[in-house]
Design a protein around this motif. Sequence first.
Motif, PDB file in Angstrom:
ATOM      1  N   PHE A  24       0.859  -1.187   0.000  1.00 30.64           N
ATOM      2  CA  PHE A  24       0.000   0.000   0.000  1.00 30.64           C
ATOM      3  C   PHE A  24       0.894   1.236   0.000  1.00 30.64           C
ATOM      4  O   PHE A  24       1.847   1.323   0.784  1.00 30.64           O
ATOM      5  CB  PHE A  24      -0.877  -0.025   1.262  1.00 30.64           C
ATOM      6  CG  PHE A  24      -1.942   1.037   1.293  1.00 30.64           C
ATOM      7  CD1 PHE A  24      -3.068   0.935   0.504  1.00 30.64           C
ATOM      8  CD2 PHE A  24      -1.818   2.134   2.128  1.00 30.64           C
ATOM      9  CE1 PHE A  24      -4.058   1.899   0.542  1.00 30.64           C
ATOM     10  CE2 PHE A  24      -2.804   3.108   2.169  1.00 30.64           C
ATOM     11  CZ  PHE A  24      -3.925   2.990   1.369  1.00 30.64           C
ATOM     12  N   HIS A  80     -11.858  12.277  -1.290  1.00 31.64           N
ATOM     13  CA  HIS A  80     -10.432  12.142  -1.007  1.00 31.64           C
ATOM     14  C   HIS A  80      -9.693  12.037  -2.336  1.00 31.64           C
ATOM     15  O   HIS A  80     -10.124  11.276  -3.217  1.00 31.64           O
ATOM     16  CB  HIS A  80     -10.238  10.889  -0.147  1.00 31.64           C
ATOM     17  CG  HIS A  80      -8.854  10.655   0.348  1.00 31.64           C
ATOM     18  ND1 HIS A  80      -7.871  11.618   0.343  1.00 31.64           N
ATOM     19  CD2 HIS A  80      -8.270   9.535   0.875  1.00 31.64           C
ATOM     20  CE1 HIS A  80      -6.766  11.111   0.856  1.00 31.64           C
ATOM     21  NE2 HIS A  80      -6.977   9.851   1.175  1.00 31.64           N
ATOM     22  N   GLU A  82      -6.461  11.031  -2.806  1.00 35.86           N
ATOM     23  CA  GLU A  82      -5.345  10.097  -2.937  1.00 35.86           C
ATOM     24  C   GLU A  82      -5.657   9.173  -4.117  1.00 35.86           C
ATOM     25  O   GLU A  82      -6.805   8.734  -4.292  1.00 35.86           O
ATOM     26  CB  GLU A  82      -5.149   9.295  -1.637  1.00 35.86           C
ATOM     27  CG  GLU A  82      -3.841   8.521  -1.670  1.00 35.86           C
ATOM     28  CD  GLU A  82      -3.358   8.020  -0.313  1.00 35.86           C
ATOM     29  OE1 GLU A  82      -4.103   8.132   0.679  1.00 35.86           O
ATOM     30  OE2 GLU A  82      -2.227   7.492  -0.272  1.00 35.86           O
ATOM     31  N   ASP A  84      -5.510   6.195  -4.858  1.00 38.63           N
ATOM     32  CA  ASP A  84      -6.201   4.903  -4.708  1.00 38.63           C
ATOM     33  C   ASP A  84      -7.723   5.087  -4.784  1.00 38.63           C
ATOM     34  O   ASP A  84      -8.458   4.101  -4.866  1.00 38.63           O
ATOM     35  CB  ASP A  84      -5.792   4.160  -3.423  1.00 38.63           C
ATOM     36  CG  ASP A  84      -5.935   4.979  -2.159  1.00 38.63           C
ATOM     37  OD1 ASP A  84      -5.898   6.223  -2.240  1.00 38.63           O
ATOM     38  OD2 ASP A  84      -6.079   4.382  -1.072  1.00 38.63           O
ATOM     39  N   HIS A  85      -8.175   6.344  -4.751  1.00 37.18           N
ATOM     40  CA  HIS A  85      -9.620   6.609  -4.877  1.00 37.18           C
ATOM     41  C   HIS A  85      -9.967   7.536  -6.042  1.00 37.18           C
ATOM     42  O   HIS A  85     -11.087   7.509  -6.518  1.00 37.18           O
ATOM     43  CB  HIS A  85     -10.162   7.222  -3.580  1.00 37.18           C
ATOM     44  CG  HIS A  85      -9.781   6.435  -2.375  1.00 37.18           C
ATOM     45  ND1 HIS A  85     -10.237   5.170  -2.157  1.00 37.18           N
ATOM     46  CD2 HIS A  85      -8.932   6.716  -1.356  1.00 37.18           C
ATOM     47  CE1 HIS A  85      -9.697   4.693  -1.037  1.00 37.18           C
ATOM     48  NE2 HIS A  85      -8.902   5.609  -0.549  1.00 37.18           N
ATOM     49  N   HIS A 148      -7.339  11.440   5.699  1.00 34.42           N
ATOM     50  CA  HIS A 148      -5.916  11.361   5.955  1.00 34.42           C
ATOM     51  C   HIS A 148      -5.118  12.477   5.279  1.00 34.42           C
ATOM     52  O   HIS A 148      -3.952  12.714   5.617  1.00 34.42           O
ATOM     53  CB  HIS A 148      -5.542   9.953   5.517  1.00 34.42           C
ATOM     54  CG  HIS A 148      -4.336   9.593   4.828  1.00 34.42           C
ATOM     55  ND1 HIS A 148      -4.254   8.850   3.684  1.00 34.42           N
ATOM     56  CD2 HIS A 148      -3.061   9.842   5.187  1.00 34.42           C
ATOM     57  CE1 HIS A 148      -3.020   8.632   3.355  1.00 34.42           C
ATOM     58  NE2 HIS A 148      -2.276   9.224   4.239  1.00 34.42           N
ATOM     59  N   ASP A 167     -11.359   7.520   4.328  1.00 34.31           N
ATOM     60  CA  ASP A 167     -10.393   6.504   4.798  1.00 34.31           C
ATOM     61  C   ASP A 167     -10.691   6.030   6.229  1.00 34.31           C
ATOM     62  O   ASP A 167     -10.207   4.959   6.636  1.00 34.31           O
ATOM     63  CB  ASP A 167      -8.974   7.091   4.797  1.00 34.31           C
ATOM     64  CG  ASP A 167      -8.276   6.932   3.451  1.00 34.31           C
ATOM     65  OD1 ASP A 167      -8.731   6.131   2.632  1.00 34.31           O
ATOM     66  OD2 ASP A 167      -7.261   7.621   3.243  1.00 34.31           O
ATOM     67  N   HIS A 228     -11.995   1.707   2.308  1.00 33.07           N
ATOM     68  CA  HIS A 228     -11.310   0.404   2.313  1.00 33.07           C
ATOM     69  C   HIS A 228     -11.982  -0.460   3.388  1.00 33.07           C
ATOM     70  O   HIS A 228     -12.443   0.055   4.402  1.00 33.07           O
ATOM     71  CB  HIS A 228      -9.831   0.530   2.712  1.00 33.07           C
ATOM     72  CG  HIS A 228      -9.021   1.441   1.860  1.00 33.07           C
ATOM     73  ND1 HIS A 228      -8.593   1.099   0.608  1.00 33.07           N
ATOM     74  CD2 HIS A 228      -8.512   2.683   2.101  1.00 33.07           C
ATOM     75  CE1 HIS A 228      -7.872   2.095   0.109  1.00 33.07           C
ATOM     76  NE2 HIS A 228      -7.810   3.068   0.985  1.00 33.07           N
TER      77      HIS A 228
HETATM   78 FE1  FEO Z   1      -5.766   8.052   1.922  1.00 33.61          FE
HETATM   79 FE2  FEO Z   1      -7.263   5.204   0.829  1.00 33.61          FE
HETATM   80  O1  FEO Z   1      -6.307   6.767   0.674  1.00 33.61           O
END
Ligand code: FEO
Length: 400
Positions: A24, A80, A82, A84-85, A148, A167, A228
Amino acid sequence: MECIREIKKDIYYVGGDDRRISMFENLFPLDNGVAYNSYIIEDEKTVLMDTVDFNVSRQFIENIDAVMKGREIDYLVVQHMEPDHCACIEQLVKKYPNITIVTTQKTVGMLGQFFDYDFEKHIQIVKEGDTLSLGKRTLQFIMAPMVHWPEVMMTYVQEEKILFSSDAFGNFGTLNGNIFNSDIDYKHTWLDEARRYYSNIVGKFGLQVQSVLKKARALEIEMLCPLHGVIWNTDLEYIIQKYQLWSTYEPEDNDVMIVYGSIYGNTENAVNVLANKLGQASVKSIHIYDVSKTDISYIIGQMWRCKTIVLATPTYNNGIFPKMDALLEDMIAVGLKKRTIALVENGSWACMANKVVTAKLEKMKDMTILETKLSIKSSLNKESNIEQFVSEIIESIKEA
Ligand code: FEO
């Protein structure tokens, strides 16, 4: 083929499991992959809650197509940025040219940084407490800076009492079809990874997590939908209480953990003798980690749980064992607090590890260093003051 679930009437899970990823953020080992969660709400207006990582984008688009059946998505809520999203935002805007991106002012700047695409005509900015009517449902937006990243927000569905929590309350690990916490033995199969996720990802931001928990307490919540990990559909107080504890840096258990670095096995022997004496004194749940073998993220996760931490390290290049040094720097970076620390040093000449470790611990808040420190010259022997050391550790884990 699509892989979707209706989690409430007309609200669908459309995310995906990623088992191919090994780390990750290319940093934290993922033994069991990770899930990128995304949700669609179908109402008079339709909403997509965040996108996913590129790794599962094919599954994601198939899922969206299966739910929408040719209908347009009206709103994309970006909670968010980041990647990953947010990886599929441009793809979504091109697929749905009339889509409106509902997000924070801070996100707008980041959109320009991550994408070479002009989103301006699609943007609708929301602030703390703003609402958006979908027809039968109302979305309410809750700012969650630093949980985050600084642009983070959460979204509350007033009618169904669902909190899309970004998150927060998330987890490493794929869902494997069991998308609700009610489907799994969370405590025994997910909690350690939840703590590792929390401590390494947002552990530093306890104050900000506290502020979001305060806002959450003012809402009636029946379902938590993070980006997640599992969806919380029952016993929500369990994970909320864990976040309360973790964000105030209080230890979860009165356990002793011992982390050591050992070059030729002599510091490891001292640690084994110490653990043996603690065990003989009826100390339960002693956990030992070799800093050369266990990834730092797992050790940080367990540090968030245990009350007393023994750090044992050889002297190395006038400092300390490099992997122990890396661990201490990470403890400083994630802001670990409120622990009792017991120190063991080893050195065949110019032994100075305890001095170096103490200086690093002084950069952390509310750390108590036990008065007796064990100092070994090459190997533990009968002259070492281990009995006093053991008794101070035992005292430290007694209930207040
Ligand atoms: Fe802070 Fe799942 O990204």
